[in-house]
Design an enzyme around this catalytic site. Structure first.
Site, PDB file in Angstrom:
ATOM      1  N   HIS A  37       0.790  -3.397   9.356  1.00  0.00           N
ATOM      2  CA  HIS A  37       2.215  -3.253   9.060  1.00  0.00           C
ATOM      3  C   HIS A  37       2.923  -2.615  10.241  1.00  0.00           C
ATOM      4  O   HIS A  37       2.329  -1.827  10.994  1.00  0.00           O
ATOM      5  CB  HIS A  37       2.433  -2.388   7.812  1.00  0.00           C
ATOM      6  N   HIS A  94       0.835  -1.203   0.000  1.00  0.00           N
ATOM      7  CA  HIS A  94       0.000   0.000   0.000  1.00  0.00           C
ATOM      8  C   HIS A  94       0.872   1.257   0.000  1.00  0.00           C
ATOM      9  O   HIS A  94       0.608   2.215  -0.725  1.00  0.00           O
ATOM     10  CB  HIS A  94      -0.925   0.006   1.218  1.00  0.00           C
TER      11      HIS A  94
END
Length: 323
Positions: A197, A144
């Site tokens: 993350h 992302h």
């Protein structure tokens, strides 16, 4: 590609965050960072060619811009996926999603496994699919973050290249570039807030996206050199004009040796060489880049046509007692 299965420490608290749904899902990411940028480029190319819109010229410029964007996007994605499969870092919500069990049936909650490094385990959560199990091992780097920073940085470079102007136009351009970078920043921060993350994953992804966007803009699309290409013909035109008038100056001086009116010709030659370069650039400096070579030749032909070789003049009678 086979994903490397990395082990973990039972005492690793960075893997014990709760599981949350993504704020920015994969379909949303593709729409925001792939489809919308390509649509934006298409609209901008139409605006650039709106005065003299020719379908062939528009399709050629559109293909060049879209191919540049797509090349860097694919390169960024492949590099990110390679890092994910080779490193296989566990996500922050690994414990909550996987609920790992050791081969003997014990878990990390047992006291004798507190400091144990586990390499062989299985997930006791039977509600996870094979795709979800794979996603638990691909935390580094953040896709992302890398894709969003690549798309937004390349669009910022693209806007800087095609949107030239001063005053309010320049301010609007910088505001648009700032908003593009903030969109990439928001997507990256959402990955940390959702516990998908680690912060280092997002940082590595952002740096990867910026590097690929810069490389693509410089070496593939030539987006960071919009003004240098425009000033080169101008400098060449100045040099050509100076060289041409320098040649005329020597030609006039050579003819002066055979004439008696040397003072008058010297005066004409000095005025011509002093003012001609600036006048030449001011007259021809606004032409397009494609016509610079033709303009350079036409300048020489025009000046040579306008210049007539001085014929022999009658000797000027010298005045007595002239100062």
């Amino acid at each position: 590609m086979h994903t490397f299965k990395r082990g973990f420490f039972c005492s690793d608290l960075s893997l014990r965050y709760p599981y949350r749904e993504c704020t920015v899902t994969v379909p949303m990411l593709l729409v925001l960072m792939l489809l919308l940028p390509m649509l934006f480029i298409s609209v901008v190319e139409i605006m650039r060619n709106c005065r003299h819109l020719r379908m062939r010229k528009y399709l050629r410029s559109l293909w060049r811009a879209e191919a540049t964007f797509s090349f860097g996007f694919i390169a960024t994605y492949l590099t990110t996926e390679l890092g994910k499969h080779v490193l296989s870092r566990l996500r922050p919500h690994f414990y909550s999603a996987c609920q790992p069990r050791l081969q003997d049936g014990s878990s990390c909650a047992d006291a004798h496994n507190a400091e144990l490094y586990v390499e062989r385990f299985y997930c006791s959560n039977r509600n996870l699919s094979s795709l979800q199990l794979r996603e638990l091992h691909v935390s580094f780097p953040s896709a992302h973050s890398s894709l969003s920073f690549y798309s937004m940085c390349l669009l910022a470079y693209y806007v800087h290249s095609v949107w030239q102007g001063r005053g309010i136009v320049r301010v609007m351009r910088h505001i648009l570039q700032f908003l593009l970078l903030m969109a990439a920043w928001y997507v990256s921060l959402s990955r940390i807030a959702d516990y998908w993350h680690h912060w280092s994953d997002v940082l590595a992804g952002a740096l990867l996206g910026v590097v690929y966007a810069t490389i693509t803009a410089i070496y593939v699309g030539d987006l960071l050199q919009p003004q240098s290409s425009k000033t080169r013909p101008l400098m060449g035109l100045m040099c050509g004009c100076q060289h041409h008038h320098h040649h005329l100056h020597h030609q006039l001086l050579g003819e002066n040796n055979n004439s008696t009116g040397s003072a008058k010709v010297h005066f004409l030659a000095s005025t011509t060489t002093a003012s001609s370069p600036l006048e030449c650039v001011a007259h021809h400096g606004n032409d397009d880049d494609a016509d610079d070579d033709d303009d350079d030749d036409s300048i020489v032909e025009h000046d040579l046509a306008g210049y007539k070789t001085p014929t022999s003049r009658a000797p000027t009678p010298s005045l007595p007692n002239a100062v």
